[in-house]
Design a protein around this motif. Structure first.
Motif, PDB file in Angstrom:
ATOM      1  N   GLU A 229      21.343   5.203 -45.658  1.00  0.00           N
ATOM      2  CA  GLU A 229      22.753   5.510 -45.918  1.00  0.00           C
ATOM      3  C   GLU A 229      23.182   6.752 -45.146  1.00  0.00           C
ATOM      4  N   ALA A 230      22.308   7.773 -45.156  1.00  0.00           N
ATOM      5  CA  ALA A 230      22.615   9.013 -44.433  1.00  0.00           C
ATOM      6  C   ALA A 230      22.765   8.745 -42.938  1.00  0.00           C
ATOM      7  N   GLU A 231      21.845   7.950 -42.397  1.00  0.00           N
ATOM      8  CA  GLU A 231      21.877   7.647 -40.964  1.00  0.00           C
ATOM      9  C   GLU A 231      23.163   6.916 -40.584  1.00  0.00           C
ATOM     10  N   ARG A 232      23.583   5.967 -41.430  1.00  0.00           N
ATOM     11  CA  ARG A 232      24.810   5.217 -41.153  1.00  0.00           C
ATOM     12  C   ARG A 232      26.020   6.158 -41.084  1.00  0.00           C
ATOM     13  N   ILE A 233      26.112   7.093 -42.035  1.00  0.00           N
ATOM     14  CA  ILE A 233      27.244   8.024 -42.066  1.00  0.00           C
ATOM     15  C   ILE A 233      27.210   8.955 -40.858  1.00  0.00           C
ATOM     16  N   LEU A 234      26.019   9.453 -40.522  1.00  0.00           N
ATOM     17  CA  LEU A 234      25.906  10.359 -39.375  1.00  0.00           C
ATOM     18  C   LEU A 234      26.293   9.665 -38.076  1.00  0.00           C
ATOM     19  N   GLN A 235      25.903   8.404 -37.944  1.00  0.00           N
ATOM     20  CA  GLN A 235      26.274   7.654 -36.742  1.00  0.00           C
ATOM     21  C   GLN A 235      27.787   7.467 -36.667  1.00  0.00           C
ATOM     22  N   GLU A 236      28.409   7.278 -37.831  1.00  0.00           N
ATOM     23  CA  GLU A 236      29.870   7.141 -37.880  1.00  0.00           C
ATOM     24  C   GLU A 236      30.541   8.448 -37.462  1.00  0.00           C
ATOM     25  N   VAL A 237      29.984   9.575 -37.934  1.00  0.00           N
ATOM     26  CA  VAL A 237      30.539  10.877 -37.565  1.00  0.00           C
ATOM     27  C   VAL A 237      30.460  11.083 -36.053  1.00  0.00           C
ATOM     28  N   VAL A 238      29.291  10.818 -35.500  1.00  0.00           N
ATOM     29  CA  VAL A 238      29.068  11.046 -34.066  1.00  0.00           C
ATOM     30  C   VAL A 238      29.926  10.114 -33.216  1.00  0.00           C
ATOM     31  N   SER A 239      30.123   8.884 -33.696  1.00  0.00           N
ATOM     32  CA  SER A 239      30.957   7.947 -32.927  1.00  0.00           C
ATOM     33  C   SER A 239      32.413   8.410 -32.884  1.00  0.00           C
ATOM     34  N   LYS A 240      32.862   9.062 -33.973  1.00  0.00           N
ATOM     35  CA  LYS A 240      34.246   9.561 -34.028  1.00  0.00           C
ATOM     36  C   LYS A 240      34.383  10.904 -33.323  1.00  0.00           C
TER      37      LYS A 240
END
Length: 284
Positions: free
Chosen positions: A58-69
């Protein structure tokens, strides 16, 4: 300008996360994210809180979303790198040789030594104070294996399960405690009821949690924990006026040095914000 209240709320959530109160931190972060859905720092902190709980995917998914934005948000980039290079232990500990060794040793030690569980309980307390909840849980389980009628061991195990976000198990332990002490006047039912109510709230059983919190408050009007829990329940239900009616008199009575007071003020501010009362929101 909402920057200052936002940063104060983020700081409060971070403190709860560092103290191991992950559920409270989650709730604050989620409320903030509803208001500021594009805030990279809030999303990053949610991911960090998940990592502390062992919720790596779950943490990895959110971090990837942050970095993509926001490709320039280095904190999330660094944390993602850390996850990939150095896996963080999860809460799902596998059965190991150490577990087998621990179980065999405890069986040997206690086979003919009545009362030895008290030493295990002392060891549990040391581990608990260090924040090593997994090892502390093993000590309690060993005590219960020796004598499953020790209410304090079940109550402590309920507390550990609650801290580890194992809420159904916490509820089961609380029910066991309540059964063990139902005919013993010297034992208070407040402790197990408090943990049970908080665990029910965590899994979304709001009406059951509210009923127990109300029962606790009627038995012990000076206990502020069920009062705050009732306010959280009404906030979660969207009944902000009811939450305010509980919080306003309570906040004046809470000890100023207690961490729970800061959370009560946060709930107060959250209710005002949801009702559109910007003046009182800023004051809170």
């Amino acid at each position: 300008n909402n920057i200052q209240p936002r940063h104060a709320a983020i700081g409060g959530a971070n403190c709860y996360s560092k103290a191991g109160a992950y559920g409270i931190a989650d709730e604050i972060y989620d409320t903030l994210l509803e208001t500021y859905p594009e805030d990279s720092m809030i999303m990053h902190n949610i991911a960090s809180n998940y990592l502390a709980q062992g919720r790596i995917l779950e943490a990895e998914r959110i971090l990837q979303e942050v970095v993509s934005k926001d490709p320039s948000f280095t904190r999330s980039i660094n944390l993602l790198t850390e996850i990939h290079e150095k896996p963080i232990p999860t809460n799902d500990k596998k059965f190991s040789v150490d577990d087998i060794k621990f179980e065999s040793e405890t069986k040997l030690v206690f086979e003919h030594e009545e009362g030895k569980w008290k030493e295990l309980f002392d060891e549990y307390r040391v581990l608990y104070d260090k924040g090593d909840f997994f090892e502390a849980k093993k000590k309690l389980e060993a005590i219960i294996e020796i004598d499953d009628s020790i209410a304090v061991a079940w109550l402590s195990l309920a507390d550990i399960h609650n801290l580890l976000l194992e809420f159904p198990e916490a509820i089961e332990c609380c029910d066991t405690v309540l059964t063990l002490i139902k005919d013993l006047k010297e034992f208070s039912i407040i402790g197990p009821l408090n943990i049970k109510a908080q665990s029910l709230f965590a899994i979304g059983k709001l009406d059951e949690a509210l009923a127990i919190a109300s029962e606790i408050a009627s038995k012990d009007p000076t206990n502020y924990i069920p009062i705050i829990l009732k306010a959280r329940i009404f906030n979660r239900k969207g009944d902000y006026n009811h939450a305010l009616s509980i919080l306003l008199p309570a906040v004046c009575l809470l000890p100023t040095e207690e961490e729970i007071t800061g959370f009560a003020n946060y709930l107060l501010a959250s209710a005002y914000y949801k009702l559109g009362n910007d003046t009182e929101f800023t004051k809170a």
